[in-house]
Scaffold this motif. Sequence first.
Motif, PDB file in Angstrom:
ATOM      1  N   TRP A  82      25.030 165.927  27.378  1.00 56.87           N
ATOM      2  CA  TRP A  82      25.377 165.243  28.665  1.00 56.87           C
ATOM      3  C   TRP A  82      24.968 163.764  27.961  1.00 56.87           C
ATOM      4  O   TRP A  82      23.703 163.448  27.624  1.00 56.87           O
ATOM      5  CB  TRP A  82      24.128 166.165  29.449  1.00 56.87           C
ATOM      6  CG  TRP A  82      24.638 167.257  29.768  1.00 56.87           C
ATOM      7  CD1 TRP A  82      23.889 168.563  30.168  1.00 56.87           C
ATOM      8  CD2 TRP A  82      25.320 167.082  30.791  1.00 56.87           C
ATOM      9  NE1 TRP A  82      24.721 169.660  30.515  1.00 56.87           N
ATOM     10  CE2 TRP A  82      24.914 168.773  31.582  1.00 56.87           C
ATOM     11  CE3 TRP A  82      26.572 166.710  31.299  1.00 56.87           C
ATOM     12  CZ2 TRP A  82      26.686 169.795  31.547  1.00 56.87           C
ATOM     13  CZ3 TRP A  82      27.627 167.317  32.103  1.00 56.87           C
ATOM     14  CH2 TRP A  82      27.644 168.550  32.479  1.00 56.87           C
ATOM     15  N   LYS A  83      26.305 163.267  29.070  1.00 56.87           N
ATOM     16  CA  LYS A  83      25.568 161.671  28.447  1.00 56.87           C
ATOM     17  C   LYS A  83      26.045 160.850  30.050  1.00 56.87           C
ATOM     18  O   LYS A  83      26.916 161.800  30.533  1.00 56.87           O
ATOM     19  CB  LYS A  83      26.826 161.253  27.225  1.00 56.87           C
ATOM     20  CG  LYS A  83      26.508 161.365  25.831  1.00 56.87           C
ATOM     21  CD  LYS A  83      28.227 160.415  25.396  1.00 56.87           C
ATOM     22  CE  LYS A  83      27.269 161.199  23.799  1.00 56.87           C
ATOM     23  NZ  LYS A  83      27.578 162.637  23.442  1.00 56.87           N
ATOM     24  N   LEU A  84      24.996 159.750  30.042  1.00 55.52           N
ATOM     25  CA  LEU A  84      25.158 159.608  31.972  1.00 55.52           C
ATOM     26  C   LEU A  84      27.025 158.885  31.560  1.00 55.52           C
ATOM     27  O   LEU A  84      26.934 157.946  30.771  1.00 55.52           O
ATOM     28  CB  LEU A  84      23.913 158.255  31.578  1.00 55.52           C
ATOM     29  CG  LEU A  84      23.586 157.858  32.953  1.00 55.52           C
ATOM     30  CD1 LEU A  84      23.524 158.807  33.936  1.00 55.52           C
ATOM     31  CD2 LEU A  84      22.569 156.716  32.831  1.00 55.52           C
ATOM     32  N   LEU A  85      27.186 158.684  32.237  1.00 49.23           N
ATOM     33  CA  LEU A  85      28.331 158.164  32.814  1.00 49.23           C
ATOM     34  C   LEU A  85      28.944 156.621  33.972  1.00 49.23           C
ATOM     35  O   LEU A  85      28.317 155.796  33.542  1.00 49.23           O
ATOM     36  CB  LEU A  85      29.742 158.835  33.347  1.00 49.23           C
ATOM     37  CG  LEU A  85      30.564 159.748  32.746  1.00 49.23           C
ATOM     38  CD1 LEU A  85      31.344 160.988  33.550  1.00 49.23           C
ATOM     39  CD2 LEU A  85      30.765 159.134  32.134  1.00 49.23           C
ATOM     40  N   SER A  86      27.387 157.064  34.994  1.00 43.59           N
ATOM     41  CA  SER A  86      27.203 155.820  35.914  1.00 43.59           C
ATOM     42  C   SER A  86      26.147 156.460  36.590  1.00 43.59           C
ATOM     43  O   SER A  86      25.585 157.322  37.117  1.00 43.59           O
ATOM     44  CB  SER A  86      27.914 155.661  37.324  1.00 43.59           C
ATOM     45  OG  SER A  86      27.834 154.657  37.491  1.00 43.59           O
TER      46      SER A  86
END
Length: 283
Positions: A243-247
């Motif tokens: 999981w990667k943070l978008l905004s």
Amino acid sequence: ADGGDGNRNTLETVEDASQTTINSRYSNLNLEKGLIQSYLTDPLLLEGKKFDIRCYGLISRVNGEGGTFLYHPGYVRRSLIDFDMSDEKLGDNFVHLTNAAIQKKHPDYKEKFQETIWSMERLVEYLVANGKYENATEGAKDINEKLMTVMNDVYKLALPKFHKKKGFFDLLGFDFMLTSNLDPVLLEVNTNPALHLDCKVMEDCIPAVVDGAVGLVLAGQQEKTSWESKTGKACLEEVGGNWKLLSDSIGGGKFDWTTRFGVGGGFEAVRAKEDGSAESAKE
């Protein structure tokens, strides 16, 4: 056509796109709520076959100030039959539609099913081997950043319509194709993505998607001080994954998600600048 229901599982040529023609030919459809997409005639192919990418988006928290949005790279869905734009193959759904709902009807599906689902790692390795990228690191970074940029735009456009209440969240399925020039094309966003474990690739991917989503949602509901508690630290350790943070536009300086999630598994923050471009920062 995406094969999602009886009205959308066929493909045909529309030479005259006038309103009169559309009304007469598709009078059984509710055109006020319909969407017509231009068919992608130059898709990137895998071993000569059409494919799409199912990746995941998570709205982990929303309030009156904004939202927290995350990305998971997901997996690849490939057709069984070689891509062919000839008139003879125009009506062949096995050629043009990559959905499992369509492909599973092919007589060889059970025997060749494993070849219809690829991991993102296998996709990148294939593209490197065929000269699209210099190495796997470059390929994965380029594809992920392109998909995340489009997803971030979708989130920003949809934000005003979200139910901004504590405890609300949503797991979404984003479907993309890539052109022969590696440009991303968004097909659709699914509000109830399938989470079946039908093969090894899905078994490796989807449980991590769900576990990470649950951990992120629970973590996102906590106040700032709870991150220092045993429960908060345990939650961060469990999240990890891809999981990667978008905004994140919630709470100003109260929630430094980039720093916190860097501890939980190397999260990558992608933030949109005022001019609409994207900026990546690896923690």
